[in-house]
Design an enzyme around this catalytic site. Structure first.
Site, mmCIF file in Angstrom:
data_model
loop_
_atom_site.group_PDB
_atom_site.id
_atom_site.type_symbol
_atom_site.label_atom_id
_atom_site.label_comp_id
_atom_site.label_asym_id
_atom_site.label_seq_id
_atom_site.Cartn_x
_atom_site.Cartn_y
_atom_site.Cartn_z
ATOM 1 N N ARG A 148 53.303 26.208 -66.368
ATOM 2 C CA ARG A 148 53.763 25.847 -65.032
ATOM 3 C C ARG A 148 54.166 24.368 -65.046
ATOM 4 O O ARG A 148 53.779 23.608 -65.933
ATOM 5 C CB ARG A 148 52.650 26.049 -63.995
ATOM 6 C CG ARG A 148 52.165 27.484 -63.844
ATOM 7 C CD ARG A 148 51.073 27.534 -62.790
ATOM 8 N NE ARG A 148 50.610 28.897 -62.539
ATOM 9 C CZ ARG A 148 49.575 29.472 -63.159
ATOM 10 N NH1 ARG A 148 48.897 28.787 -64.067
ATOM 11 N NH2 ARG A 148 49.212 30.710 -62.866
ATOM 12 N N LYS A 173 46.357 26.710 -62.554
ATOM 13 C CA LYS A 173 46.291 27.042 -61.138
ATOM 14 C C LYS A 173 44.934 27.666 -60.825
ATOM 15 O O LYS A 173 44.442 28.517 -61.552
ATOM 16 C CB LYS A 173 47.410 28.020 -60.787
ATOM 17 C CG LYS A 173 47.570 28.274 -59.306
ATOM 18 C CD LYS A 173 48.804 29.115 -59.059
ATOM 19 C CE LYS A 173 49.009 29.350 -57.567
ATOM 20 N NZ LYS A 173 50.217 30.168 -57.303
ATOM 21 N N HIS A 250 60.858 27.122 -63.766
ATOM 22 C CA HIS A 250 60.182 28.395 -63.539
ATOM 23 C C HIS A 250 60.956 29.556 -64.156
ATOM 24 O O HIS A 250 60.354 30.542 -64.588
ATOM 25 C CB HIS A 250 59.984 28.653 -62.050
ATOM 26 C CG HIS A 250 59.240 29.919 -61.782
ATOM 27 N ND1 HIS A 250 57.888 30.033 -62.008
ATOM 28 C CD2 HIS A 250 59.664 31.137 -61.361
ATOM 29 C CE1 HIS A 250 57.504 31.271 -61.717
ATOM 30 N NE2 HIS A 250 58.554 31.948 -61.322
ATOM 31 N N ARG A 253 59.664 30.049 -67.603
ATOM 32 C CA ARG A 253 58.352 30.733 -67.598
ATOM 33 C C ARG A 253 58.522 32.211 -67.263
ATOM 34 O O ARG A 253 57.913 33.083 -67.891
ATOM 35 C CB ARG A 253 57.443 30.034 -66.577
ATOM 36 C CG ARG A 253 56.088 30.695 -66.344
ATOM 37 C CD ARG A 253 55.265 29.808 -65.415
ATOM 38 N NE ARG A 253 54.220 30.541 -64.723
ATOM 39 C CZ ARG A 253 53.002 30.753 -65.198
ATOM 40 N NH1 ARG A 253 52.670 30.317 -66.396
ATOM 41 N NH2 ARG A 253 52.108 31.408 -64.471
ATOM 42 N N HIS A 276 47.347 34.011 -64.981
ATOM 43 C CA HIS A 276 47.167 34.631 -63.678
ATOM 44 C C HIS A 276 45.755 35.179 -63.553
ATOM 45 O O HIS A 276 45.159 35.626 -64.532
ATOM 46 C CB HIS A 276 48.162 35.782 -63.485
ATOM 47 C CG HIS A 276 49.566 35.315 -63.266
ATOM 48 N ND1 HIS A 276 50.669 36.089 -63.555
ATOM 49 C CD2 HIS A 276 50.059 34.148 -62.786
ATOM 50 C CE1 HIS A 276 51.758 35.422 -63.260
ATOM 51 N NE2 HIS A 276 51.416 34.252 -62.799
ATOM 52 N N TYR A 285 56.134 38.254 -61.182
ATOM 53 C CA TYR A 285 56.930 37.379 -62.023
ATOM 54 C C TYR A 285 57.826 38.137 -63.002
ATOM 55 O O TYR A 285 58.849 37.623 -63.418
ATOM 56 C CB TYR A 285 56.025 36.450 -62.835
ATOM 57 C CG TYR A 285 55.566 35.239 -62.073
ATOM 58 C CD1 TYR A 285 56.281 34.062 -62.112
ATOM 59 C CD2 TYR A 285 54.411 35.284 -61.303
ATOM 60 C CE1 TYR A 285 55.868 32.946 -61.404
ATOM 61 C CE2 TYR A 285 53.983 34.169 -60.603
ATOM 62 C CZ TYR A 285 54.713 33.012 -60.663
ATOM 63 O OH TYR A 285 54.291 31.907 -59.962
#
Length: 296
Positions: A148, A173, A250, A253, A276, A285
């Site tokens: 990220r 995250k 992004h 990714r 995640h 995603y």
């Protein structure tokens, strides 16, 4: 809103926290529910009807945006409906209501934000357009390692073990840590940037005295590279190609996640690679092809 409703909203927020929802969802979902209760002047949660929910949905579709011209986005409206589904599901599950009024209701699905992954030829063009080891390293961080934006900004030299071919995300995250495996080529090209461009002349390894000296990627001023600088450098690389469409960190990714699935990696492994917490986040995603559906 009554004291009883305030208490219910607080309990709902606590429920979301216990389930592991992200900070933004823990804040926004109860706010969406509060908006619904306030709009309908609801005094008895047990008596909420489908007509009240439809009226709220209609109001959202007509309500002007408060910060810019035009109406609310489909995604924003859908977020409110999602909040109500989670809220009433929780009330039913905990026995606070006998029946879930929204469980059988259907609403217009928002038009998805298409994020088409880069093709293999587009990725080759990006890598071929790199003029420095740093630019190659940038592509590897976001594509080959799937980082990220904030993870790349926080990346320090001690987080990359070239010989072991492992990159450590110390704080992803949701404060989630993970180890990202690297191929020999990726490890060698990240090390090439480190040895050829990152190290000051005459030094084998920078002394970690300051935040900038610890940083793996430095900007042109010699300080830790920020997210905006990463974006600008990527656009500079893309400008040397004939890709002819929007590029973003992004997208890199997103592209590696899609390509890993297409090459046979399971959704569970891709989830761990991306960092995640839930499979649902991974499925947003990636665009799963027909050959992968049976593995979900």
């Amino acid at each position: 809103m009554t004291l009883t409703h305030d208490h219910t909203i607080r309990e709902f927020r606590s429920y979301l926290q216990q389930l592991g929802y992200g900070k933004s969802s823990v804040r926004m979902l109860p706010d969406c529910v509060k908006s619904f209760l306030d709009h309908n002047n609801i005094t008895d949660i047990k008596g909420v009807s489908q007509e009240q929910i439809r009226a709220f949905y209609g109001w959202l579709r007509q309500r002007p945006h408060k910060r810019r011209e035009g109406a609310l986005s489909e995604q924003y409206i859908n977020h409110h409906i999602y909040a109500l589904r989670v809220f009433f599901g929780w009330l039913e599950q905990t026995g606070q209501i006998a029946a879930n009024p929204i469980s059988t209701m259907k609403f217009k699905s928002p038009v998805p934000n298409r994020r088409e992954p880069f093709t293999q030829s587009e990725l080759k063009a990006l890598f071929h357009a790199c003029e420095t080891p740093q630019e190659t390293a940038l592509l590897h961080l976001f594509y080959s390692c799937g980082l990220r934006r904030t993870e790349a900004v926080r990346l320090n030299t001690r987080d990359i073990h070239f010989r072991q071919q492992i990159l450590y995300v110390r704080e992803g995250k949701g404060a989630k840590r993970r180890a990202v495996p690297m191929t020999v080529k990726v490890s060698e090209e990240l090390e090439a940037y480190y040895l050829e461009a990152r190290l000051p002349p005459g030094m084998e390894r920078p002394q970690p005295k300051t935040n900038d000296q610890e940083a793996f990627m430095l900007n042109r001023a010699g300080t830790r590279m920020g997210g905006d600088s990463y974006n600008r450098r990527l656009k500079e690389i893309a400008a040397r190609t004939d890709i002819g469409r929007e590029v973003s960190l992004h997208y890199l990714r997103h592209s590696v996640a899609t390509h890993l699935l297409e090459n046979g990696l399971t959704v569970e492994h891709v989830r761990d690679f991306l960092g995640h917490r839930h499979l649902e986040a991974t499925q947003i995603y990636v665009k799963v092809n027909q050959n992968q559906i049976g593995k979900l």
